[in-house]
Design a protein around this motif. Structure first.
Motif, PDB file in Angstrom:
ATOM      1  N   ALA A  39      50.380  32.499  -9.546  1.00 14.32           N
ATOM      2  CA  ALA A  39      50.528  33.827 -10.043  1.00 14.32           C
ATOM      3  C   ALA A  39      51.778  34.499  -9.426  1.00 14.32           C
ATOM      4  O   ALA A  39      51.985  34.144  -8.399  1.00 14.32           O
ATOM      5  CB  ALA A  39      49.372  34.502  -9.831  1.00 14.32           C
ATOM      6  N   VAL A  40      52.480  35.459 -10.077  1.00 10.72           N
ATOM      7  CA  VAL A  40      53.664  35.876  -9.675  1.00 10.72           C
ATOM      8  C   VAL A  40      53.633  37.298 -10.152  1.00 10.72           C
ATOM      9  O   VAL A  40      52.888  37.734 -11.182  1.00 10.72           O
ATOM     10  CB  VAL A  40      55.072  35.429 -10.079  1.00 10.72           C
ATOM     11  N   SER A  41      54.031  38.509  -9.476  1.00 11.26           N
ATOM     12  CA  SER A  41      54.313  39.931  -9.942  1.00 11.26           C
ATOM     13  C   SER A  41      55.235  40.728  -9.236  1.00 11.26           C
ATOM     14  O   SER A  41      55.270  40.562  -8.192  1.00 11.26           O
ATOM     15  CB  SER A  41      52.756  40.553  -9.511  1.00 11.26           C
ATOM     16  N   TRP A  42      56.078  41.382 -10.087  1.00 13.47           N
ATOM     17  CA  TRP A  42      57.078  42.456  -9.219  1.00 13.47           C
ATOM     18  C   TRP A  42      56.328  43.627  -8.984  1.00 13.47           C
ATOM     19  O   TRP A  42      55.462  43.844  -9.560  1.00 13.47           O
ATOM     20  CB  TRP A  42      58.199  42.617 -10.088  1.00 13.47           C
ATOM     21  N   SER A  43      56.767  44.185  -7.795  1.00 13.92           N
ATOM     22  CA  SER A  43      56.278  45.397  -7.495  1.00 13.92           C
ATOM     23  C   SER A  43      56.637  46.609  -8.350  1.00 13.92           C
ATOM     24  O   SER A  43      57.877  46.600  -8.805  1.00 13.92           O
ATOM     25  CB  SER A  43      56.820  45.855  -6.319  1.00 13.92           C
TER      26      SER A  43
ATOM     27  N   HIS B 186      43.230  33.901   1.645  1.00 11.87           N
ATOM     28  CA  HIS B 186      42.005  33.365   1.145  1.00 11.87           C
ATOM     29  C   HIS B 186      41.751  32.024   1.554  1.00 11.87           C
ATOM     30  O   HIS B 186      42.647  31.276   2.028  1.00 11.87           O
ATOM     31  CB  HIS B 186      41.851  33.454  -0.544  1.00 11.87           C
ATOM     32  N   ASN B 187      40.578  31.487   1.477  1.00 14.87           N
ATOM     33  CA  ASN B 187      39.962  30.260   1.909  1.00 14.87           C
ATOM     34  C   ASN B 187      39.913  29.354   0.820  1.00 14.87           C
ATOM     35  O   ASN B 187      39.136  28.613   0.946  1.00 14.87           O
ATOM     36  CB  ASN B 187      38.694  30.479   2.673  1.00 14.87           C
ATOM     37  N   GLY B 188      40.716  29.533  -0.037  1.00 16.81           N
ATOM     38  CA  GLY B 188      40.780  28.729  -1.497  1.00 16.81           C
ATOM     39  C   GLY B 188      42.204  29.022  -2.074  1.00 16.81           C
ATOM     40  O   GLY B 188      43.068  29.635  -1.633  1.00 16.81           O
ATOM     41  N   ARG B 189      42.147  28.634  -3.362  1.00 19.11           N
ATOM     42  CA  ARG B 189      43.475  28.541  -4.109  1.00 19.11           C
ATOM     43  C   ARG B 189      43.441  30.289  -4.481  1.00 19.11           C
ATOM     44  O   ARG B 189      42.294  30.991  -4.886  1.00 19.11           O
ATOM     45  CB  ARG B 189      43.345  27.930  -5.491  1.00 19.11           C
ATOM     46  N   VAL B 190      44.460  30.765  -4.338  1.00 15.73           N
ATOM     47  CA  VAL B 190      44.711  32.269  -4.880  1.00 15.73           C
ATOM     48  C   VAL B 190      45.385  32.186  -6.273  1.00 15.73           C
ATOM     49  O   VAL B 190      46.636  31.770  -6.478  1.00 15.73           O
ATOM     50  CB  VAL B 190      45.697  32.785  -3.821  1.00 15.73           C
TER      51      VAL B 190
ATOM     52  N   ARG C 198      40.648  26.829 -12.277  1.00  9.15           N
ATOM     53  CA  ARG C 198      41.768  25.811 -11.783  1.00  9.15           C
ATOM     54  C   ARG C 198      43.394  26.629 -12.148  1.00  9.15           C
ATOM     55  O   ARG C 198      44.236  26.180 -11.442  1.00  9.15           O
ATOM     56  CB  ARG C 198      41.708  24.492 -12.340  1.00  9.15           C
ATOM     57  N   LYS C 199      43.170  27.573 -12.926  1.00  9.46           N
ATOM     58  CA  LYS C 199      44.630  28.189 -12.991  1.00  9.46           C
ATOM     59  C   LYS C 199      44.626  29.739 -12.684  1.00  9.46           C
ATOM     60  O   LYS C 199      43.772  30.138 -12.206  1.00  9.46           O
ATOM     61  CB  LYS C 199      45.159  27.707 -14.612  1.00  9.46           C
ATOM     62  N   GLY C 200      45.475  30.518 -13.645  1.00  9.81           N
ATOM     63  CA  GLY C 200      45.775  31.851 -13.015  1.00  9.81           C
ATOM     64  C   GLY C 200      44.578  32.780 -13.737  1.00  9.81           C
ATOM     65  O   GLY C 200      44.216  32.312 -14.807  1.00  9.81           O
ATOM     66  N   ILE C 201      44.164  33.616 -13.169  1.00  7.14           N
ATOM     67  CA  ILE C 201      43.417  34.805 -13.659  1.00  7.14           C
ATOM     68  C   ILE C 201      44.005  35.929 -14.023  1.00  7.14           C
ATOM     69  O   ILE C 201      45.037  36.217 -12.953  1.00  7.14           O
ATOM     70  CB  ILE C 201      42.208  35.131 -12.751  1.00  7.14           C
ATOM     71  N   LYS C 202      43.908  36.435 -15.183  1.00  4.74           N
ATOM     72  CA  LYS C 202      44.745  37.860 -15.571  1.00  4.74           C
ATOM     73  C   LYS C 202      43.847  38.774 -15.307  1.00  4.74           C
ATOM     74  O   LYS C 202      42.903  39.066 -16.387  1.00  4.74           O
ATOM     75  CB  LYS C 202      45.501  37.698 -16.867  1.00  4.74           C
ATOM     76  N   PHE C 203      43.800  39.711 -14.333  1.00  2.00           N
ATOM     77  CA  PHE C 203      43.071  40.938 -14.347  1.00  2.00           C
ATOM     78  C   PHE C 203      44.047  42.221 -14.197  1.00  2.00           C
ATOM     79  O   PHE C 203      45.065  41.914 -14.178  1.00  2.00           O
ATOM     80  CB  PHE C 203      42.004  41.022 -13.101  1.00  2.00           C
ATOM     81  N   ALA C 204      43.312  43.394 -14.504  1.00  2.00           N
ATOM     82  CA  ALA C 204      44.084  44.599 -14.468  1.00  2.00           C
ATOM     83  C   ALA C 204      43.323  45.680 -13.771  1.00  2.00           C
ATOM     84  O   ALA C 204      42.186  45.629 -13.201  1.00  2.00           O
ATOM     85  CB  ALA C 204      44.026  44.951 -16.067  1.00  2.00           C
ATOM     86  N   ILE C 205      44.394  46.830 -13.478  1.00  2.21           N
ATOM     87  CA  ILE C 205      43.930  47.905 -12.654  1.00  2.21           C
ATOM     88  C   ILE C 205      44.178  49.239 -13.586  1.00  2.21           C
ATOM     89  O   ILE C 205      45.387  49.239 -14.103  1.00  2.21           O
ATOM     90  CB  ILE C 205      44.950  47.822 -11.345  1.00  2.21           C
ATOM     91  N   SER C 206      43.208  49.926 -13.390  1.00  2.43           N
ATOM     92  CA  SER C 206      43.702  51.191 -14.324  1.00  2.43           C
ATOM     93  C   SER C 206      44.903  52.236 -13.680  1.00  2.43           C
ATOM     94  O   SER C 206      45.590  51.859 -12.430  1.00  2.43           O
ATOM     95  CB  SER C 206      42.398  52.110 -14.000  1.00  2.43           C
TER      96      SER C 206
END
Length: 399
Positions: free
Chosen positions: A191-195, A245-249, A293-301
């Motif tokens: 996962a990648v994200s610009w500020s 984290h203690n696993g894949r981020v 096993r791959k990326g999760i796409k979540f959102a913030i209000s």
């Protein structure tokens, strides 16, 4: 609500306070909209969604079948029950369709005339929306898990790309080449994200359990690596140092003001970080089930008080308060694992995509009108304004 409006009218309150209060109320009342369907075209699971920020009207979806679809969310029928129709699609018959699963789609932040998609076929494609033809194609050595364009950049046109390689690639839209490589991770970048606050700051998450923040202007690049223990790891702990984290981020998202960063990992934990200092805020969200096993796409209000996080949780979407960690509700409606969701901040609506091949719309519940009789009974007598009391009487009563 009347109190907010009166205070705003009298100039006693910041106008934004009313907007935040109503936005928050609407988010807290989100429910599955049974009157609005999103046309079902994908033949397999939906991995990614994105709503363009210019009008908030058009939505992209990318599926495991390699297909990219563009939807119009506008209700042209003006009827209560309607279907959001697909305007166009890059289907299996398209000559430039992705050969394997599409993992990320994103609109160009400033114009609906362009969008991007990346796939397990090792490519990132830049599309012309009007012709539905690729304007540029970037090829990589490994599968592409994630990419992101800065929503605020004015001094660069870089797309950050996370692939099976531990290197983070920065592709320049102006030159059409990979201009930078950021090295520091040890496994694939999920996962990648610009500020949304600083256009040169980038966050990356990897299968090596680490999250790094980078300043792409610097030669060394890495600002810091997030540490879940804030540098105070106990000697008895067997966990590696400087791990988030203690696993894949496999998921990360900045808050709308860019001051905090939310990450999720396969250790079933979600963590909130101060993006300026890298400190773990130690907010406890409890177990956040995550086996992807791959990326999760979540959102913030955006524009609420408090702000909320919408996180895929098995076949549901969990809604948490970002800064206190409280689980507000579980949005249930999908029949299989949810992989992505996107928040429409103008109308406080949520769209989610799942392995069940459907996109569901979650909208604020309508205010139920209170019957007049019940309304009057519920009010104490002293609170009724004398001007609205029934003062009528017949001549018989007077006699």
């Amino acid at each position: 609500m009347l109190g907010f409006i009166s205070a705003r009218q009298a100039g006693l309150d910041d106008p934004l306070r009313l907007r935040r209060a109503e936005s928050t109320r609407r988010v807290l009342s989100l429910e599955l909209n049974k009157d609005r369907d999103v046309e079902r075209i994908h033949g397999s699971g939906i991995n990614t969604l994105d709503i363009e920020p210019v009008e908030g009207r058009y939505m992209l979806s990318g599926g495991s079948d390699g297909v990219v679809i563009l939807y119009d969310l506008e209700n042209f029928s003006k009827k209560p029950c309607y279907t959001c129709k697909a305007v166009c699609s890059v289907g299996r018959s398209h000559p430039d369709v992705h050969r394997f699963s599409v993992e990320t789609v994103q609109w160009y932040p400033h114009d609906t005339g362009m969008f991007t998609s990346s796939s397990f076929d090792k490519t990132l494609k830049i599309w012309d929306t009007n012709t539905l033809q690729p304007a540029d194609i970037f090829n990589f050595e490994g599968t592409v898990y994630s990419h992101h364009m800065s929503p605020i950049a004015t001094k660069h046109c870089l797309i950050a790309v996370g692939t099976k390689s531990p290197k983070v690639h920065l592709c320049d839209l102006k030159s059409g080449s990979c201009s930078h490589i950021l090295q520091g991770h040890r496994q694939e970048v999920l996962a990648v994200s610009w500020s949304p606050r600083y256009e040169h700051v980038l966050a990356t998450a990897s299968a090596d359990s680490r999250v790094k923040l980078w300043d792409v202007r610097r030669a060394s690049g890495c600002l810091f690596t997030l540490d879940q223990h804030n540098g105070e790891k106990s000697k008895a702990s067997s966990e590696a140092a400087n791990t988030a984290h203690n696993g894949r981020v496999n998921g990360l998202c900045f808050t709308s003001d860019g001051l905090h960063l939310l990450t999720v990992g396969t250790d079933d934990r979600m963590r909130l970080w101060n993006s300026s200092t890298g400190q773990n805020t130690l907010v406890n969200y409890g177990k956040v089930c995550n086996t992807s096993r791959k990326g999760i796409k979540f959102a913030i209000s955006r524009g609420c008080n408090p702000e909320f996080a919408f996180v895929p949780y098995e076949s549901n979407i969990a809604v948490y308060t970002v800064y206190s960690g409280e689980l507000i509700t579980m949005l249930r409606g999908h029949y299989s694992t949810v992989d992505c969701c996107v928040f429409q901040s103008d109308f406080q609506e949520l769209y989610s995509g799942s392995k069940d091949c459907t996109i569901l719309a979650w909208v604020p519940a309508l205010r139920e009108p209170v019957p007049e009789e019940d309304n009057e009974k519920s009010l104490p007598l002293q609170s009724l304004n004398p001007a609205y009391e029934d003062a009528w009487s017949s001549s018989d009563d007077e006699g």
